[in-house]
Design a protein around this motif. Structure first.
Motif, PDB file in Angstrom:
ATOM      1  N   GLU A 244       1.642  10.664  -3.703  1.00 31.94           N
ATOM      2  CA  GLU A 244       1.058  11.166  -2.456  1.00 31.94           C
ATOM      3  C   GLU A 244       2.093  11.627  -1.441  1.00 31.94           C
ATOM      4  OE1 GLU A 244      -1.872   8.631  -0.737  1.00 31.94           O
ATOM      5  OE2 GLU A 244      -2.672   7.967  -2.684  1.00 31.94           O
ATOM      6  N   TYR A 245       3.376  11.394  -1.697  1.00 30.92           N
ATOM      7  CA  TYR A 245       4.405  11.732  -0.720  1.00 30.92           C
ATOM      8  C   TYR A 245       5.314  12.831  -1.243  1.00 30.92           C
ATOM      9  CZ  TYR A 245       3.073   7.226   1.357  1.00 30.92           C
ATOM     10  OH  TYR A 245       2.375   6.183   1.907  1.00 30.92           O
ATOM     11  N   ALA A 246       5.762  13.691  -0.326  1.00 26.69           N
ATOM     12  CA  ALA A 246       6.710  14.749  -0.675  1.00 26.69           C
ATOM     13  C   ALA A 246       8.094  14.153  -0.839  1.00 26.69           C
ATOM     14  CB  ALA A 246       6.727  15.819   0.416  1.00 26.69           C
ATOM     15  N   ILE A 247       8.963  14.886  -1.513  1.00 28.98           N
ATOM     16  CA  ILE A 247      10.275  14.368  -1.842  1.00 28.98           C
ATOM     17  C   ILE A 247      11.090  14.001  -0.603  1.00 28.98           C
ATOM     18  CG2 ILE A 247      11.242  16.705  -1.993  1.00 28.98           C
ATOM     19  CD1 ILE A 247      13.086  15.632  -4.192  1.00 28.98           C
TER      20      ILE A 247
ATOM     21  N   PRO B 265       0.823  -1.229   0.000  1.00 30.16           N
ATOM     22  CA  PRO B 265       0.000   0.000   0.000  1.00 30.16           C
ATOM     23  C   PRO B 265       0.850   1.270   0.000  1.00 30.16           C
ATOM     24  CG  PRO B 265      -0.885  -1.603   1.557  1.00 30.16           C
ATOM     25  CD  PRO B 265       0.449  -2.126   1.111  1.00 30.16           C
ATOM     26  N   VAL B 266       1.963   1.258   0.724  1.00 27.50           N
ATOM     27  CA  VAL B 266       2.846   2.422   0.747  1.00 27.50           C
ATOM     28  C   VAL B 266       3.479   2.621  -0.624  1.00 27.50           C
ATOM     29  CG1 VAL B 266       4.841   3.469   1.888  1.00 27.50           C
ATOM     30  CG2 VAL B 266       3.311   1.971   3.183  1.00 27.50           C
ATOM     31  N   LEU B 267       3.858   1.519  -1.257  1.00 23.60           N
ATOM     32  CA  LEU B 267       4.432   1.602  -2.610  1.00 23.60           C
ATOM     33  C   LEU B 267       3.436   2.251  -3.576  1.00 23.60           C
ATOM     34  CD1 LEU B 267       6.388  -1.240  -4.397  1.00 23.60           C
ATOM     35  CD2 LEU B 267       4.657   0.057  -5.604  1.00 23.60           C
ATOM     36  N   GLU B 268       2.184   1.817  -3.504  1.00 22.91           N
ATOM     37  CA  GLU B 268       1.167   2.361  -4.408  1.00 22.91           C
ATOM     38  C   GLU B 268       0.970   3.858  -4.177  1.00 22.91           C
ATOM     39  OE1 GLU B 268      -2.312   0.026  -3.858  1.00 22.91           O
ATOM     40  OE2 GLU B 268      -1.535  -1.725  -4.915  1.00 22.91           O
TER      41      GLU B 268
ATOM     42  N   ARG C 174       5.058  17.482 -13.883  1.00 24.02           N
ATOM     43  CA  ARG C 174       4.424  17.041 -12.653  1.00 24.02           C
ATOM     44  C   ARG C 174       3.592  15.769 -12.867  1.00 24.02           C
ATOM     45  NH1 ARG C 174       5.390  17.340  -7.648  1.00 24.02           N
ATOM     46  NH2 ARG C 174       5.973  19.522  -7.965  1.00 24.02           N
ATOM     47  N   GLY C 175       2.954  15.654 -14.001  1.00 23.11           N
ATOM     48  CA  GLY C 175       2.097  14.503 -14.255  1.00 23.11           C
ATOM     49  C   GLY C 175       2.842  13.221 -14.557  1.00 23.11           C
ATOM     50  N   GLN C 176       4.171  13.282 -14.659  1.00 22.08           N
ATOM     51  CA  GLN C 176       4.946  12.097 -15.014  1.00 22.08           C
ATOM     52  C   GLN C 176       5.663  11.472 -13.827  1.00 22.08           C
ATOM     53  OE1 GLN C 176       3.651  11.218 -17.638  1.00 22.08           O
ATOM     54  NE2 GLN C 176       5.273  11.188 -19.188  1.00 22.08           N
ATOM     55  N   VAL C 177       5.340  11.922 -12.621  1.00 23.89           N
ATOM     56  CA  VAL C 177       5.986  11.341 -11.443  1.00 23.89           C
ATOM     57  C   VAL C 177       5.717   9.837 -11.367  1.00 23.89           C
ATOM     58  CG1 VAL C 177       6.006  11.302  -8.919  1.00 23.89           C
ATOM     59  CG2 VAL C 177       5.999  13.489 -10.139  1.00 23.89           C
ATOM     60  N   GLY C 178       4.486   9.436 -11.666  1.00 21.35           N
ATOM     61  CA  GLY C 178       4.137   8.013 -11.644  1.00 21.35           C
ATOM     62  C   GLY C 178       4.955   7.209 -12.633  1.00 21.35           C
ATOM     63  N   ALA C 179       5.207   7.788 -13.817  1.00 21.02           N
ATOM     64  CA  ALA C 179       6.013   7.085 -14.825  1.00 21.02           C
ATOM     65  C   ALA C 179       7.435   6.857 -14.316  1.00 21.02           C
ATOM     66  CB  ALA C 179       6.037   7.878 -16.127  1.00 21.02           C
ATOM     67  N   PHE C 180       8.011   7.878 -13.702  1.00 22.13           N
ATOM     68  CA  PHE C 180       9.362   7.726 -13.163  1.00 22.13           C
ATOM     69  C   PHE C 180       9.386   6.691 -12.030  1.00 22.13           C
ATOM     70  CE2 PHE C 180       9.846  12.042 -15.009  1.00 22.13           C
ATOM     71  CZ  PHE C 180      10.960  11.785 -15.802  1.00 22.13           C
ATOM     72  N   ALA C 181       8.329   6.646 -11.226  1.00 23.91           N
ATOM     73  CA  ALA C 181       8.268   5.680 -10.132  1.00 23.91           C
ATOM     74  C   ALA C 181       8.215   4.249 -10.663  1.00 23.91           C
ATOM     75  CB  ALA C 181       7.055   5.968  -9.243  1.00 23.91           C
ATOM     76  N   VAL C 182       7.383   4.031 -11.680  1.00 24.65           N
ATOM     77  CA  VAL C 182       7.262   2.684 -12.257  1.00 24.65           C
ATOM     78  C   VAL C 182       8.569   2.261 -12.912  1.00 24.65           C
ATOM     79  CG1 VAL C 182       6.100   1.298 -14.009  1.00 24.65           C
ATOM     80  CG2 VAL C 182       4.769   2.836 -12.548  1.00 24.65           C
ATOM     81  N   VAL C 183       9.164   3.148 -13.667  1.00 27.62           N
ATOM     82  CA  VAL C 183      10.448   2.831 -14.301  1.00 27.62           C
ATOM     83  C   VAL C 183      11.519   2.591 -13.238  1.00 27.62           C
ATOM     84  CG1 VAL C 183      12.293   3.740 -15.770  1.00 27.62           C
ATOM     85  CG2 VAL C 183       9.905   4.037 -16.434  1.00 27.62           C
TER      86      VAL C 183
ATOM     87  N   MET D  54      10.181   4.353  -4.804  1.00 22.75           N
ATOM     88  CA  MET D  54      10.417   5.594  -4.072  1.00 22.75           C
ATOM     89  C   MET D  54      11.559   6.396  -4.692  1.00 22.75           C
ATOM     90  SD  MET D  54       8.003   5.355  -2.024  1.00 22.75           S
ATOM     91  CE  MET D  54       6.945   3.932  -2.227  1.00 22.75           C
ATOM     92  N   THR D  55      12.583   5.688  -5.181  1.00 22.88           N
ATOM     93  CA  THR D  55      13.684   6.372  -5.863  1.00 22.88           C
ATOM     94  C   THR D  55      13.189   7.050  -7.130  1.00 22.88           C
ATOM     95  OG1 THR D  55      15.300   4.776  -5.011  1.00 22.88           O
ATOM     96  CG2 THR D  55      15.934   6.063  -6.947  1.00 22.88           C
ATOM     97  N   GLY D  56      12.394   6.320  -7.906  1.00 19.63           N
ATOM     98  CA  GLY D  56      11.857   6.894  -9.146  1.00 19.63           C
ATOM     99  C   GLY D  56      10.919   8.050  -8.887  1.00 19.63           C
ATOM    100  N   ALA D  57      10.063   7.900  -7.859  1.00 16.58           N
ATOM    101  CA  ALA D  57       9.130   8.983  -7.530  1.00 16.58           C
ATOM    102  C   ALA D  57       9.896  10.213  -7.063  1.00 16.58           C
ATOM    103  CB  ALA D  57       8.155   8.518  -6.456  1.00 16.58           C
ATOM    104  N   GLY D  58      10.934  10.022  -6.256  1.00 10.59           N
ATOM    105  CA  GLY D  58      11.745  11.155  -5.806  1.00 10.59           C
ATOM    106  C   GLY D  58      12.444  11.838  -6.968  1.00 10.59           C
TER     107      GLY D  58
END
Length: 590
Positions: A322-325, A313-316, A378-387, A361-365
């Motif tokens: 949902e988390y700040a850098i 759940p935290v990963l999702e 801003r809308g691509q944070v999820g893409a960086f997290a998945v990659v 978390m590394t990708g999202a950061g």
């Protein structure tokens, strides 16, 4: 009407070659896949109920506000300090008494069994691993469930293979089938399960092993989907289209992820070493180690409850932005420390899920930093997290094919295929530059076991070659002989396979009772057929080959009970039967 004679040899030889091993493995692979799928269902059930018993919640990492355990409300949030220690009091003695191989993350033990132990894994490991890992994770251990199910499925495959008296080559394949089935059912990722088994365990992409592993993986996936539904185990946000300039950013993320993956590996074993030193200084019994160490882990969970258990759940939420850098950085460090401590104190669980967590978390950061520089991203944070998930996993395990395919199966987003592979290829390259070992092989290297191809110590040689140990060839047929002559030759040889050569005396193949029988059945025109129509393709043994190098091939040649031996020109010079090679090696082994 029978098929033209010119087409029959190819069809027959292909059928004989594939049917010989792959078809015989199909049913065992199906059984192993079904068993691994069922084990994945039971294992998840055990984790869910253990988590409920120890925390009073379905998944404590998904809660808000650090709530108390409803079973012991008077402890308040402090119950997490005691939960890992109580869990350790249960799984510590269990592992120490019944299966010490169940300690740790499991995959290195499976890799060792395949590479060094002929695929032999005790059946008790599956039971102990399931119970110990479920208790460890349920009590707050910050490890994954994928490593354990790989070891559980592999132990199941090994047990079934040994019960069926499978030769070593097929036993190893069934071990891989169990691992693939476990991954497939747990992640609902049957293709990733196949490539995990082939890329990391077997390191073998032959049609026979590929077919068996596919059967097992698909079977396990069907069972997993029947129990959990046909949805990805993670719920990730939809990713927008990727523009060409963004590929440079994904490449930079690959560089960072490769370093993070190796950093995770180094910290993991550093903390394990530190735990070893400290516990040896206390001179306490090994079974008590998870209890004492559990208090340290509990203190970490009290500060950072998001580390409780697997933490999907935290990963999702991290992938969802949902988390700040700053908190993303805390989660990366926290997960590395929590996972390392869980395993260092003697816990049982995998590093598969933690590497995905750290990567997300590394990708999202990384994505948040990019968005700070360019708000349009801003809308691509999820893409960086998945990659990042795939890249850190690839950097720590050096399994780029598995990483890429798994991320695609998890997201189903074709737009991410190229960015993912760009990042994981770079992460893998960085990983190779920074470290010779992966998060799996380093555990074995520290024990003096090296699984890399270039460093495998050569087997002790008996000094005998295949040519020295071969017996006379017996009857030899030419390609001009009729099929009826092949049948007569088999009768004269007492059923032993007969060698076939061409006009120049070079080896073509062999005629076995099975290959003739397949041609005879249903063929009213057998008498007019050529010997080529009943030849079974067989790979001969060079006369200069060491017996140790060809032992497995000869013993596994069940259809012909041996293999022909050829000289440098490809001409048969003898026959190496199964008893011949074993008899020649017995004096060297004594």
């Amino acid at each position: 009407m029978s098929a033209p004679a010119t087409t029959r040899p190819h069809l027959h030889r292909a059928g004989t070659r594939f049917g010989g091993a792959a078809v015989r493995l199909a049913l065992p692979a199906l059984v192993v896949g079904a068993g691994a799928g069922a084990a994945a269902v039971v294992f998840r059930w055990l984790i869910e109920h253990a988590t409920w018993v120890f925390s009073g919640h379905a998944d404590y990492s998904a809660t808000h506000g650090h709530p108390a355990n409803p079973w012991v409300p008077w402890l308040g949030a402090g119950f997490v300090v005691l939960a890992p220690a109580v869990g350790g009091l249960l799984y510590g003695p269990l592992i120490q008494r019944f299966a010490r191989e169940a300690r740790g993350h499991g995959v290195p033990e499976v890799m060792f069994a395949v590479a060094r132990s002929g695929g032999r894994i005790r059946g008790s490991v599956a039971v102990v691993k399931a119970l110990a890992s479920a208790i460890c994770i349920g009590a707050g251990g910050s490890v994954g469930r994928e490593g354990p199910i790989i070891q559980i499925g592999s132990a199941l495959g090994s047990t079934i293979g040994r019960w069926m008296r499978m030769p070593e080559v097929r036993l190893k394949t069934l071990v891989a089938c169990g691992a693939a089935g476990g991954i497939s059912a747990t992640f609902n990722a049957p293709v990733a399960g196949v490539f995990f088994a082939l890329e990391l365990l077997l390191r073998d992409f032959t049609p026979t092993s590929f077919g068996a592993v596919v059967i097992a993986s698909v079977t396990a996936a069907l069972i997993g989907r029947a129990a959990f539904g046909d949805t990805a185990f993670l719920h990730l946000p939809a990713i927008g289209s990727i523009t060409a300039p963004e590929y440079l950013l994904f490449a930079l993320l690959g560089l960072l992820a490769g370093a993070v993956g190796i950093g995770f590996t180094r910290v993991l074993y550093l903390i394990e070493d530190l735990c070893d030193v400290l516990w040896k200084a206390t001179r306490g019994p090994e079974w008590l180690r998870p209890v004492a160490g559990g208090l340290l882990l509990g203190a970490l969970l009290l500060v950072l409850p998001q580390m409780y258990g697997v933490g999907y759940p935290v990963l999702e939420r991290g992938v969802g932005g949902e988390y700040a850098i700053g908190f993303l950085a805390v989660l990366v460090v926290g997960k590395v420390l929590a996972t390392s401590l869980t395993l260092g104190i003697g816990g049982s669980g995998g590093v598969f899920a933690p590497s995905l967590f750290v990567g997300a978390m590394t990708g999202a950061g990384f994505g948040e930093v990019v968005a700070m520089v360019d708000p349009s991203m801003r809308g691509q944070v999820g893409a960086f997290a998945v990659v990042g998930m795939g890249a850190v996993f690839a950097g720590s395990t050096r399994a780029p094919i598995t990483a890429g395919i798994m991320l695609f199966e998890l997201t189903g987003d074709q737009a991410l295929i190229l960015p993912v592979f760009v990042a994981i290829v770079i992460a893998t390259a960085v990983s190779k530059v920074l470290s010779r070992d992966t998060i799996y092989t380093l555990k074995l290297s520290r024990r003096g076991v090296d699984l890399t191809d270039s460093a495998v110590a050569p087997a002790r040689s008996s000094g005998r070659t295949a040519g020295m140990s071969a017996r006379p060839l017996g009857t030899v047929l030419t390609t001009e002989a009729p099929a009826s002559r092949a049948l007569e030759a088999l009768e004269d040889s007492g059923g032993t396979a007969v060698t076939v050569v061409d006009g120049d005396g070079r080896f073509v193949g062999v005629v076995s009772a099975r290959s003739v029988g397949d041609a005879v059945l249903g063929d009213t025109d057998f008498a007019s057929r050529s010997v080529l129509d009943v030849v079974a393709e067989t790979d001969p043994v060079p006369e200069s080959a060491d017996l140790e190098d060809v032992l497995t091939d000869v013993v596994d040649a069940t259809e012909t009970a041996g293999l022909p031996v050829v000289d440098a020109a490809g001409r048969p010079v003898g026959w190496l039967g199964q008893a011949d090679v074993l008899r020649a090696l017995v004096p060297a082994a004594v």
